[in-house]
Design an enzyme around this catalytic site. Structure first.
Site, PDB file in Angstrom:
ATOM      1  N   ARG A  54       0.827  -1.207   0.000  1.00  0.00           N
ATOM      2  CA  ARG A  54       0.000   0.000   0.000  1.00  0.00           C
ATOM      3  C   ARG A  54       0.864   1.260   0.000  1.00  0.00           C
ATOM      4  O   ARG A  54       2.059   1.208   0.265  1.00  0.00           O
ATOM      5  CB  ARG A  54      -0.910   0.005   1.233  1.00  0.00           C
ATOM      6  CG  ARG A  54      -1.998  -1.051   1.211  1.00  0.00           C
ATOM      7  CD  ARG A  54      -2.720  -1.166   2.544  1.00  0.00           C
ATOM      8  NE  ARG A  54      -1.897  -1.811   3.563  1.00  0.00           N
ATOM      9  CZ  ARG A  54      -2.288  -2.064   4.801  1.00  0.00           C
ATOM     10  NH1 ARG A  54      -3.505  -1.713   5.188  1.00  0.00           N
ATOM     11  NH2 ARG A  54      -1.488  -2.660   5.661  1.00  0.00           N
ATOM     12  N   LYS A  65       1.886   1.691   7.395  1.00  0.00           N
ATOM     13  CA  LYS A  65       2.259   0.849   8.521  1.00  0.00           C
ATOM     14  C   LYS A  65       3.282   1.541   9.419  1.00  0.00           C
ATOM     15  O   LYS A  65       3.926   2.512   9.044  1.00  0.00           O
ATOM     16  CB  LYS A  65       2.819  -0.486   8.026  1.00  0.00           C
ATOM     17  CG  LYS A  65       1.770  -1.382   7.395  1.00  0.00           C
ATOM     18  CD  LYS A  65       0.633  -1.721   8.348  1.00  0.00           C
ATOM     19  CE  LYS A  65       1.055  -2.631   9.473  1.00  0.00           C
ATOM     20  NZ  LYS A  65      -0.061  -2.948  10.401  1.00  0.00           N
ATOM     21  N   TYR A  71      -0.777   3.794  10.829  1.00  0.00           N
ATOM     22  CA  TYR A  71      -1.136   2.754  11.793  1.00  0.00           C
ATOM     23  C   TYR A  71       0.080   2.474  12.662  1.00  0.00           C
ATOM     24  O   TYR A  71       1.196   2.352  12.153  1.00  0.00           O
ATOM     25  CB  TYR A  71      -1.556   1.463  11.077  1.00  0.00           C
ATOM     26  CG  TYR A  71      -2.887   1.555  10.382  1.00  0.00           C
ATOM     27  CD1 TYR A  71      -4.060   1.701  11.109  1.00  0.00           C
ATOM     28  CD2 TYR A  71      -2.977   1.490   8.996  1.00  0.00           C
ATOM     29  CE1 TYR A  71      -5.294   1.796  10.474  1.00  0.00           C
ATOM     30  CE2 TYR A  71      -4.201   1.578   8.344  1.00  0.00           C
ATOM     31  CZ  TYR A  71      -5.359   1.725   9.096  1.00  0.00           C
ATOM     32  OH  TYR A  71      -6.575   1.819   8.458  1.00  0.00           O
ATOM     33  N   HIS A 124      -0.273   0.644  16.323  1.00  0.00           N
ATOM     34  CA  HIS A 124      -0.474  -0.549  17.168  1.00  0.00           C
ATOM     35  C   HIS A 124       0.615  -0.652  18.241  1.00  0.00           C
ATOM     36  O   HIS A 124       1.273  -1.683  18.397  1.00  0.00           O
ATOM     37  CB  HIS A 124      -0.506  -1.809  16.305  1.00  0.00           C
ATOM     38  CG  HIS A 124      -1.579  -1.788  15.254  1.00  0.00           C
ATOM     39  ND1 HIS A 124      -2.920  -1.898  15.564  1.00  0.00           N
ATOM     40  CD2 HIS A 124      -1.501  -1.655  13.905  1.00  0.00           C
ATOM     41  CE1 HIS A 124      -3.626  -1.849  14.447  1.00  0.00           C
ATOM     42  NE2 HIS A 124      -2.799  -1.685  13.434  1.00  0.00           N
ATOM     43  N   GLU A 179      -5.536   3.957  14.108  1.00  0.00           N
ATOM     44  CA  GLU A 179      -6.458   3.014  14.746  1.00  0.00           C
ATOM     45  C   GLU A 179      -7.091   3.531  16.032  1.00  0.00           C
ATOM     46  O   GLU A 179      -8.005   2.891  16.566  1.00  0.00           O
ATOM     47  CB  GLU A 179      -5.765   1.665  15.022  1.00  0.00           C
ATOM     48  CG  GLU A 179      -4.736   1.673  16.141  1.00  0.00           C
ATOM     49  CD  GLU A 179      -3.341   2.068  15.675  1.00  0.00           C
ATOM     50  OE1 GLU A 179      -2.403   1.935  16.478  1.00  0.00           O
ATOM     51  OE2 GLU A 179      -3.190   2.504  14.514  1.00  0.00           O
ATOM     52  N   ASP A 204      -2.179  -7.713  14.920  1.00  0.00           N
ATOM     53  CA  ASP A 204      -1.564  -6.382  15.009  1.00  0.00           C
ATOM     54  C   ASP A 204      -1.515  -5.883  16.448  1.00  0.00           C
ATOM     55  O   ASP A 204      -0.636  -5.095  16.811  1.00  0.00           O
ATOM     56  CB  ASP A 204      -2.341  -5.364  14.161  1.00  0.00           C
ATOM     57  CG  ASP A 204      -1.836  -5.300  12.733  1.00  0.00           C
ATOM     58  OD1 ASP A 204      -0.621  -5.409  12.534  1.00  0.00           O
ATOM     59  OD2 ASP A 204      -2.660  -5.141  11.824  1.00  0.00           O
TER      60      ASP A 204
END
Length: 366
Positions: A15, A74, A93, A95, A117, A267
């Site tokens: 992505r 990411k 993101y 996490h 998130e 994740d």
């Protein structure tokens, strides 16, 4: 503002953080967009598309990180930690509850880390939902694939055939990813059950998903189901926090050899005692006779769809950050402040702080 779009270097992450059309809009508003060459190629967006949008193409990863605002998909990998600097905004993101090393690196950098998130709007997670939809739907596709005998599975076709009962799918969690997993499963003709603890949510699912069973989520109920399950999907989510461990090794032993477990929650650390992160290159491993699929960036497999869906929801926040800076953007975009996980060397997300037993500061300061 200078906005940097680096190429994703996490294994098999295809992505890109920003579409060419979004770059065009930001440039039209007077901002500079720096895009690393090749960043969008795997999503179907060649460098020429960004050049046509008047984005500046740069040759190196380091140059792409020159931006005041860094847009990624990411979390940074260790090779990228040193590229972050004090006051820089990282929007991606993260996490963090499942990654202490990254948390400490972000604290050390002094960067402002905003996690997709944990951004909220009307008690929802708008920047997580599209990827949860993809991961949920994908979980049934990959689960069905690995149930095939040549891939190590028990040889069950989820949809069955006339005269043969369909496969059984159990989904842990009735949120966005869980609902999408159940929709895909029933669409294939499988026998699907969602385990959920929220009674009102179960009532909603009962009304809207007539072909899916609901069952109150408890260890006793799950233990009863496991011997008959062909595909088990972990779709639990506690926003910003580590996933609860709902499956012990002893519980997994009750599943038949060749059954498949897809842990969408990986994740956030995974929802099974036996879960450990895998990649698209090597997606499965076997524990207690059960195939585990624990890929940490599942939507990256469908890069074009995922990139479009992600930019659709992130763009309003990116635009606000570029136009107004962090504080005013958080004032104008409801729930953006909830996405700020690290600010000026301090953790500002309570769930992350609790996961690592570190102190938490408020953002915005009270």
């Amino acid at each position: 503002m200078i906005i940097g779009v680096p190429r994703e270097i996490k294994a098999q992450e295809h992505r890109v953080g920003l579409l060419p059309s979004a770059a065009y809009q930001l440039i039209k508003q007077g901002h500079q967009v720096i895009v690393e060459r090749g960043a969008g190629v795997d999503s179907g967006y060649p460098d020429e598309d960004y050049a046509s949008a008047d984005a500046k193409l740069v040759e190196t990863h380091e140059e792409a990180f020159r931006g005041d605002l860094i847009i990624k998909v990411k979390e940074p990998v260790p090779a990228e930690y040193a590229l972050l600097r004090k006051g820089q905004i990282l929007f991606t993101y993260l996490h963090l509850a499942a990654n202490r090393e990254l948390t400490e690196a972000l604290l050390k950098s002094g960067a402002i880390a905003i996690a997709y998130e944990t951004v909220t709007r009307n008690h929802r997670l708008p920047l997580l939902e599209p990827m949860s939809e993809i991961a949920g739907r994908m979980s049934v596709i990959v689960g069905g694939h690995f149930l095939a005998k040549p891939h190590g599975g028990k040889g069950v076709l989820l949809g069955g055939v006339p005269g043969v009962l369909p496969g059984k799918v159990v989904v842990l969690g009735g949120g966005t990813s869980g609902v999408n997993a159940a929709r895909m499963a029933t669409g294939l003709g499988a026998d699907a059950t969602i385990l959920e603890v929220d009674v009102e949510r179960m009532r909603f699912l009962d009304i809207t998903m007539h072909t899916t069973h609901t069952l109150y989520s408890s260890e006793a109920h799950l233990t009863e189901l496991l011997p008959t399950v062909d595909l088990l999907i972990g779709a639990v989510l506690v926003p910003g926090a580590k996933a609860p461990k709902l499956l012990s090794r002893a519980m997994l032993r009750q599943m038949k050899p060749g059954s498949v477990f897809v842990d969408i929650a990986i994740d956030q650390g995974g929802c099974a005692e036996t879960s450990r992160p895998t990649t698209h290159d090597n997606p499965v491993f076997v524990e207690e006779g059960v195939l585990h699929y624990c890929v940490t960036n599942m939507p990256g497999a469908y890069a074009r769809t995922a990139t479009q869906a992600l930019t659709n929801v992130t763009y309003p926040y990116i635009e606000a950050l570029a136009e107004f800076g962090l504080d005013e953007a958080c004032h104008r975009q409801t729930g953006l402040a909830q996405g700020v996980n690290v600010h000026d060397g301090q953790i500002t997300c309570q769930a992350v702080a609790e996961a690592h037993q570190l102190s938490c500061a408020a953002y915005p300061p009270r």
